[in-house]
Design a protein around this motif. Structure first.
Motif, PDB file in Angstrom:
ATOM      1  N   PRO A  22       3.697  36.569 -45.101  1.00 37.07           N
ATOM      2  CA  PRO A  22       2.624  35.983 -45.902  1.00 37.07           C
ATOM      3  C   PRO A  22       1.672  35.088 -45.098  1.00 37.07           C
ATOM      4  N   LEU A  23       2.194  34.195 -44.270  1.00 38.90           N
ATOM      5  CA  LEU A  23       1.313  33.338 -43.477  1.00 38.90           C
ATOM      6  C   LEU A  23       0.605  34.123 -42.379  1.00 38.90           C
ATOM      7  N   SER A  29      -6.584  37.005 -41.916  1.00 36.96           N
ATOM      8  CA  SER A  29      -7.780  37.039 -42.766  1.00 36.96           C
ATOM      9  C   SER A  29      -8.629  35.774 -42.596  1.00 36.96           C
ATOM     10  N   GLU A  30      -7.979  34.609 -42.514  1.00 28.61           N
ATOM     11  CA  GLU A  30      -8.724  33.354 -42.358  1.00 28.61           C
ATOM     12  C   GLU A  30      -9.432  33.275 -41.005  1.00 28.61           C
ATOM     13  N   GLU A  62       9.846  28.001 -35.679  1.00 27.91           N
ATOM     14  CA  GLU A  62      10.075  27.668 -37.084  1.00 27.91           C
ATOM     15  C   GLU A  62       8.883  26.862 -37.599  1.00 27.91           C
ATOM     16  N   ASP A  63       8.429  27.180 -38.803  1.00 29.85           N
ATOM     17  CA  ASP A  63       7.296  26.460 -39.393  1.00 29.85           C
ATOM     18  C   ASP A  63       7.679  25.003 -39.626  1.00 29.85           C
ATOM     19  N   PHE A  64       6.710  24.112 -39.397  1.00 35.84           N
ATOM     20  CA  PHE A  64       6.906  22.684 -39.611  1.00 35.84           C
ATOM     21  C   PHE A  64       6.161  22.304 -40.884  1.00 35.84           C
ATOM     22  N   GLU A  65       6.888  21.797 -41.877  1.00 36.01           N
ATOM     23  CA  GLU A  65       6.277  21.479 -43.166  1.00 36.01           C
ATOM     24  C   GLU A  65       6.380  19.991 -43.462  1.00 36.01           C
ATOM     25  N   ALA A  91      -0.534  24.211 -49.681  1.00 35.94           N
ATOM     26  CA  ALA A  91      -0.327  25.434 -50.459  1.00 35.94           C
ATOM     27  C   ALA A  91      -0.245  26.670 -49.562  1.00 35.94           C
ATOM     28  N   GLY A  92      -0.624  26.536 -48.291  1.00 34.48           N
ATOM     29  CA  GLY A  92      -0.588  27.666 -47.376  1.00 34.48           C
ATOM     30  C   GLY A  92      -1.669  28.688 -47.664  1.00 34.48           C
ATOM     31  N   THR A  93      -2.781  28.242 -48.235  1.00 31.53           N
ATOM     32  CA  THR A  93      -3.833  29.180 -48.621  1.00 31.53           C
ATOM     33  C   THR A  93      -5.005  29.231 -47.646  1.00 31.53           C
TER      34      THR A  93
END
Length: 180
Positions: A22-23, A29-30, A62-65, A91-93
């Motif tokens: 997803p990311l 796209s971004e 690993e993603d850092f949140e 939101a990861g958008t």
């Protein structure tokens, strides 16, 4: 036994691929929307910025949140000394900023004597000499719509610098990039 090994490898490979997807799609796209056909000299000369980001984040960490943002980072598959990070809103958008750790390369100008006149000509593709220490290039993405709750640009820059600090960059190039 061979088949069991292939099934296990296929399962875990697919699970890792499915988790990151997803990311990864949003990154592609971004970056297409933000950078379009813009070029820069990162891991290769005159490369599309959007393609460089995707390549330099190839081997994912690993993603850092945090409560404010998500930071995705990774390195180039063929050279893990070159890295990238992409900072998303919580939101990861959409992308708030991009950090690229790379080695500035400079063409060495070589002259070659040709013929009886000793005419000196530059070779078409001279060799490159690259810096020994990495440069951090940061793109802080400015959203023209200025959504409420977005991180201020200085926080985006600080977060990306924090990610890159462990890699001992010696030069920094910061660019404010307006989103279309």
């Amino acid at each position: 036994m061979k088949h069991l090994y292939k099934i296990i490898l296929l399962y875990f490979g697919f699970a890792a691929f499915a988790h990151a997807k997803p990311l990864d799609k949003i990154i592609e796209s971004e970056t297409n929307n933000i950078f379009a056909e813009q070029r820069a000299d990162f891991q290769e000369g005159n490369a599309l910025i959007r393609k460089s980001i995707v390549e330099l984040i190839g081997i994912r960490n690993e993603d850092f949140e945090t409560p404010e943002y998500i930071l995705v980072s990774g390195c180039r598959p063929n050279s893990c000394t070159e890295k990238a990070s992409v900072m998303f809103n919580r939101a990861g958008t959409h992308i708030l900023g991009v950090g690229i750790l790379h080695f500035n390369c400079h063409f060495l100008l070589r002259e070659k004597e040709i013929g009886e006149d000793n005419v000196r000509l530059q070779e078409v593709r001279p060799p490159q000499k690259c810096d020994k220490d990495p440069t951090l290039t940061v793109y802080v993405i400015r959203n023209k719509k200025n959504k409420i709750g977005e991180l201020p640009e200085r926080k985006v820059l600080a977060a990306i610098e924090g990610w890159a600090r462990e890699f001992n960059f010696t030069k920094k190039d910061v660019r404010i990039w307006d989103r279309n």
